[in-house]
Motif scaffolding. Structure first.
Motif, PDB file in Angstrom:
ATOM      1  N   ALA A 100     -36.526  45.954  33.083  1.00  0.00           N
ATOM      2  CA  ALA A 100     -36.735  44.982  31.754  1.00  0.00           C
ATOM      3  C   ALA A 100     -38.167  44.761  31.521  1.00  0.00           C
ATOM      4  O   ALA A 100     -38.945  44.341  32.429  1.00  0.00           O
ATOM      5  CB  ALA A 100     -35.833  43.857  31.795  1.00  0.00           C
ATOM      6  N   ASN A 141     -39.782  41.830  29.200  1.00  0.00           N
ATOM      7  CA  ASN A 141     -39.593  40.663  28.235  1.00  0.00           C
ATOM      8  C   ASN A 141     -40.748  39.894  27.962  1.00  0.00           C
ATOM      9  O   ASN A 141     -40.594  38.671  27.744  1.00  0.00           O
ATOM     10  CB  ASN A 141     -38.577  39.622  28.714  1.00  0.00           C
ATOM     11  CG  ASN A 141     -37.174  40.456  28.859  1.00  0.00           C
ATOM     12  OD1 ASN A 141     -36.635  40.838  27.906  1.00  0.00           O
ATOM     13  ND2 ASN A 141     -36.495  40.505  29.896  1.00  0.00           N
ATOM     14  N   GLN A 166     -33.817  36.117  19.948  1.00  0.00           N
ATOM     15  CA  GLN A 166     -34.646  37.100  20.459  1.00  0.00           C
ATOM     16  C   GLN A 166     -33.696  37.973  21.182  1.00  0.00           C
ATOM     17  O   GLN A 166     -32.912  37.548  21.919  1.00  0.00           O
ATOM     18  CB  GLN A 166     -35.714  36.624  21.361  1.00  0.00           C
ATOM     19  CG  GLN A 166     -36.655  35.824  20.470  1.00  0.00           C
ATOM     20  CD  GLN A 166     -37.698  35.188  21.083  1.00  0.00           C
ATOM     21  OE1 GLN A 166     -38.949  35.797  21.249  1.00  0.00           O
ATOM     22  NE2 GLN A 166     -37.485  33.739  21.664  1.00  0.00           N
ATOM     23  N   VAL A 222     -33.200  39.679  24.483  1.00  0.00           N
ATOM     24  CA  VAL A 222     -33.724  39.631  25.930  1.00  0.00           C
ATOM     25  C   VAL A 222     -32.985  40.646  26.795  1.00  0.00           C
ATOM     26  O   VAL A 222     -31.668  40.782  26.714  1.00  0.00           O
ATOM     27  CB  VAL A 222     -33.614  38.111  26.676  1.00  0.00           C
ATOM     28  CG1 VAL A 222     -33.972  38.038  27.868  1.00  0.00           C
ATOM     29  CG2 VAL A 222     -34.217  37.057  25.534  1.00  0.00           C
ATOM     30  N   ASP A 223     -33.578  41.508  27.429  1.00  0.00           N
ATOM     31  CA  ASP A 223     -33.162  42.417  28.397  1.00  0.00           C
ATOM     32  C   ASP A 223     -33.008  41.553  29.806  1.00  0.00           C
ATOM     33  O   ASP A 223     -33.904  41.295  30.384  1.00  0.00           O
ATOM     34  CB  ASP A 223     -34.112  43.385  28.554  1.00  0.00           C
ATOM     35  CG  ASP A 223     -33.603  44.532  29.410  1.00  0.00           C
ATOM     36  OD1 ASP A 223     -32.493  44.514  29.901  1.00  0.00           O
ATOM     37  OD2 ASP A 223     -34.256  45.634  29.236  1.00  0.00           O
ATOM     38  N   ARG A 251     -40.564  37.352  32.500  1.00  0.00           N
ATOM     39  CA  ARG A 251     -40.110  36.138  31.714  1.00  0.00           C
ATOM     40  C   ARG A 251     -40.980  34.970  32.453  1.00  0.00           C
ATOM     41  O   ARG A 251     -40.563  33.604  32.118  1.00  0.00           O
ATOM     42  CB  ARG A 251     -38.662  35.914  31.751  1.00  0.00           C
ATOM     43  CG  ARG A 251     -37.827  36.708  30.617  1.00  0.00           C
ATOM     44  CD  ARG A 251     -36.289  36.260  30.631  1.00  0.00           C
ATOM     45  NE  ARG A 251     -35.488  36.971  31.513  1.00  0.00           N
ATOM     46  CZ  ARG A 251     -34.537  36.487  32.004  1.00  0.00           C
ATOM     47  NH1 ARG A 251     -34.284  35.347  31.906  1.00  0.00           N
ATOM     48  NH2 ARG A 251     -33.822  37.095  32.667  1.00  0.00           N
ATOM     49  N   ILE A 262     -41.179  37.810  24.731  1.00  0.00           N
ATOM     50  CA  ILE A 262     -40.429  36.865  24.395  1.00  0.00           C
ATOM     51  C   ILE A 262     -41.007  35.331  24.320  1.00  0.00           C
ATOM     52  O   ILE A 262     -42.016  35.100  25.237  1.00  0.00           O
ATOM     53  CB  ILE A 262     -39.285  36.712  25.148  1.00  0.00           C
ATOM     54  CG1 ILE A 262     -38.312  38.043  25.262  1.00  0.00           C
ATOM     55  CG2 ILE A 262     -38.118  35.498  25.018  1.00  0.00           C
ATOM     56  CD1 ILE A 262     -37.694  38.571  24.216  1.00  0.00           C
TER      57      ILE A 262
END
Length: 206
Positions: free
Chosen positions: A134, A136, A124, A126-127, A49, A139
């Motif tokens: 994870a 992401n 969305q 999100v993990d 992220r 995203i």
């Protein structure tokens, strides 16, 4: 009790800001550094992220995180403009720190987890797993979190002077979206002899 969402603002005065803290705020980290800090308890930084992080630059411009000059350099440059010598970087428990005045104010803005992350990620999925599995990277950042940051920046610029904002970084790679705003506490003081006003660095005055 009210169920309305709450905003949060924390601030503290500091003697200085060093390269390590500034690098964290601006995420001047490589993958290896992310892995190192994630070995520590309590915090988790999701490198997938990292692309969502951003900063607000002069004029309220949204740009990629870490695009601006390093905060520790901007700190020294602004103090030089004010004719003030920067404090050396010291640890909080260092006896020398007690003799120094605060030359930095660090703000952290956030709010309710669900509301902040809805502004950041919308609907969305999100993990948020903290085990490194994870992904992401797909995203996208929502416009609402950018507008929230711009509104905060405008408020701080009016209240504390845009020239005194040396860092304004929004983190979307942790558990809850939040913003780190770093300022130099400047107030106008009247000289007794001349009656002239001049800017001085004063945490107490602020």
């Amino acid at each position: 009790m009210s169920n309305e969402p709450k905003g949060a603002m924390h601030f503290e005065g500091r003697k200085s800001i060093g390269a390590m803290e500034a690098a964290e705020n601006q995420r001047r980290w490589d993958e290896k550094h992310y892995q190192t800090v994630n070995k520590k308890p309590l915090h988790w930084y999701d490198i997938t992220r990292a692309h969502l992080n951003f900063e607000v630059a002069k004029g309220g411009i949204i740009q990629k995180m870490g695009t601006s000059k390093p905060v520790e350099e901007r700190f020294k440059e602004r103090l030089e403009e004010l004719g003030v010598k920067p404090n050396p970087e010291v640890k909080k428990n260092d006896p020398a720190a007690a003799k120094m005045s605060n030359q930095i104010v660090e703000f952290v803005f956030s709010g309710d987890h669900e509301v902040m992350n809805m502004m950041a990620f919308g609907n969305q999925a999100v993990d948020f797993e903290r085990d490194g599995t994870a992904d992401n990277s797909h995203i996208q950042r929502m416009n609402e979190i950018e507008q929230w940051a711009i509104d905060l920046y405008d408020w701080m610029a009016k209240k504390y002077g845009e020239e005194n904002i040396i860092g304004f970084d929004v983190h979307l790679d942790e558990t809850t979206a939040h913003c780190h705003a770093t300022i130099i506490p400047v107030v106008m003081r009247t000289e007794k002899k001349t009656g002239r006003e001049r800017p001085v660095v004063s945490y107490k005055g602020l």
